[in-house]
Design a protein around this motif. Structure first.
Motif, PDB file in Angstrom:
ATOM      1  N   GLU A  66       6.141  18.855  24.564  1.00 35.41           N
ATOM      2  CA  GLU A  66       6.220  18.730  23.108  1.00 35.41           C
ATOM      3  C   GLU A  66       7.461  17.968  22.657  1.00 35.41           C
ATOM      4  N   TYR A  67       8.245  17.474  23.616  1.00 36.91           N
ATOM      5  CA  TYR A  67       9.496  16.812  23.255  1.00 36.91           C
ATOM      6  C   TYR A  67       9.231  15.482  22.556  1.00 36.91           C
ATOM      7  N   LYS A  68       9.957  15.292  21.458  1.00 33.96           N
ATOM      8  CA  LYS A  68       9.862  14.044  20.711  1.00 33.96           C
ATOM      9  C   LYS A  68      11.263  13.668  20.247  1.00 33.96           C
ATOM     10  N   PRO A  69      11.743  12.499  20.598  1.00 30.53           N
ATOM     11  CA  PRO A  69      13.099  12.102  20.173  1.00 30.53           C
ATOM     12  C   PRO A  69      13.233  12.113  18.656  1.00 30.53           C
ATOM     13  N   PHE A  70      14.435  12.521  18.217  1.00 22.86           N
ATOM     14  CA  PHE A  70      14.677  12.597  16.772  1.00 22.86           C
ATOM     15  C   PHE A  70      14.805  11.200  16.189  1.00 22.86           C
ATOM     16  N   SER A  71      14.083  10.979  15.112  1.00 23.22           N
ATOM     17  CA  SER A  71      14.134   9.705  14.408  1.00 23.22           C
ATOM     18  C   SER A  71      14.412   9.981  12.932  1.00 23.22           C
ATOM     19  N   PRO A  72      15.591   9.618  12.429  1.00 22.56           N
ATOM     20  CA  PRO A  72      15.900   9.909  11.019  1.00 22.56           C
ATOM     21  C   PRO A  72      14.896   9.312  10.053  1.00 22.56           C
ATOM     22  N   SER A  73      14.409   8.114  10.329  1.00 21.75           N
ATOM     23  CA  SER A  73      13.475   7.472   9.401  1.00 21.75           C
ATOM     24  C   SER A  73      12.133   8.175   9.367  1.00 21.75           C
ATOM     25  N   ASP A  83      11.579  11.589  10.744  1.00 18.47           N
ATOM     26  CA  ASP A  83      11.709  13.030  10.543  1.00 18.47           C
ATOM     27  C   ASP A  83      12.325  13.390   9.198  1.00 18.47           C
ATOM     28  N   MET A  84      13.194  12.540   8.675  1.00 20.47           N
ATOM     29  CA  MET A  84      13.857  12.834   7.388  1.00 20.47           C
ATOM     30  C   MET A  84      13.851  11.572   6.529  1.00 20.47           C
ATOM     31  N   PRO A  85      12.674  11.138   6.112  1.00 18.01           N
ATOM     32  CA  PRO A  85      12.602   9.856   5.383  1.00 18.01           C
ATOM     33  C   PRO A  85      13.280   9.880   4.018  1.00 18.01           C
ATOM     34  N   ASP A  86      13.326  11.050   3.386  1.00 13.03           N
ATOM     35  CA  ASP A  86      13.879  11.140   2.027  1.00 13.03           C
ATOM     36  C   ASP A  86      15.301  11.677   1.998  1.00 13.03           C
ATOM     37  N   PHE A  87      15.917  11.847   3.175  1.00 14.24           N
ATOM     38  CA  PHE A  87      17.256  12.435   3.221  1.00 14.24           C
ATOM     39  C   PHE A  87      18.309  11.431   2.772  1.00 14.24           C
TER      40      PHE A  87
END
Length: 229
Positions: A71-78, A80-84
């Motif tokens: 289930e591992y998926k590298p963190f991607s800010p765009s 995973d957190m598009p509105d941050f």
């Protein structure tokens, strides 16, 4: 009766009773008796080479971590957190090293008066000693708005012990007049331009090549004039 007993006694005496004689024998170590020297050698080889033997993959225990988890998926800010986004709550930012050059007691007073009017809805007559900060709700609201207008954080200890606006103003006057020092090197000497006003102290400001050439020519002309006279 006596004849019968006699015959029975003679019969018992005539029986051969084998008695095992005791003899001394060399005691073998318990480990040797249990495993034997050959078994011990095989056991040592198995322990030594245990990582080289093939193992049943179905019985192998796999410890899941971040890399081998299905289930591992590298963190991607765009993704995973598009509105941050980081919202800056201060109107402007004044760095610690710039506080001393940004504010004076007069400009600090102007910011305090402006903040009080925005928070309380009425103008401040300048008498800070009559303004109490014992109302914690008002103190928190005023101090946050004041930091927003000043552009730098006020120490919690200063806000805690300032029970009047006059006390807070006096503490902030100390803040804006305190010479900044590097927090990573508290013993570092931070000098200002006025520290070099003495005639035997000067700032070594290196000149450009053009300016050096100009100064050299001026000194050369003065030396020629002095030699002719």
């Amino acid at each position: 009766m006596s004849a019968l007993l006699f015959r029975q006694a003679r019969h018992i005496a005539s029986r051969h009773i084998a008695i095992r004689s005791f003899s001394q024998s060399v005691q073998r170590p318990f480990i040797s008796n249990f495993f034997g020297s050959k078994q011990l050698k095989q056991r040592e080889d198995i322990i030594k080479n245990q990582d080289n033997y093939e193992t049943d993959q179905d019985s192998k225990i796999v410890i899941l971590n971040e890399e081998n988890s299905p289930e591992y998926k590298p963190f991607s800010p765009s993704e995973d957190m598009p509105d941050f986004q980081v919202s800056q709550w201060k109107n402007h930012i004044v760095r610690s090293k710039d506080i001393e050059n940004t504010y004076s007691p007069e400009s600090l007073q102007n910011v305090i008066n402006k903040t009080y009017q925005e928070v309380n809805g009425s103008e401040l007559n300048g008498d800070y000693s009559s303004i109490s900060l014992n109302d914690l709700e008002f103190r928190f609201k005023f101090s946050k708005h004041l930091q927003q207008n000043l552009g730098f954080d006020i120490n919690d200890h200063v806000l805690t012990k300032s029970h009047t606006l006059e006390a807070l103003y006096n503490e902030l006057c100390d803040v804006i007049s305190t010479r900044w020092t590097d927090e990573r090197n508290p013993n570092a000497i931070v000098l200002r331009r006025e520290d070099f006003t003495s005639p035997n102290i000067y700032l070594n400001e290196e000149l450009s090549k053009e300016e050096q050439e100009r100064v050299y020519n001026e000194l050369l002309e003065k030396a020629k004039e002095a030699s002719l006279s």
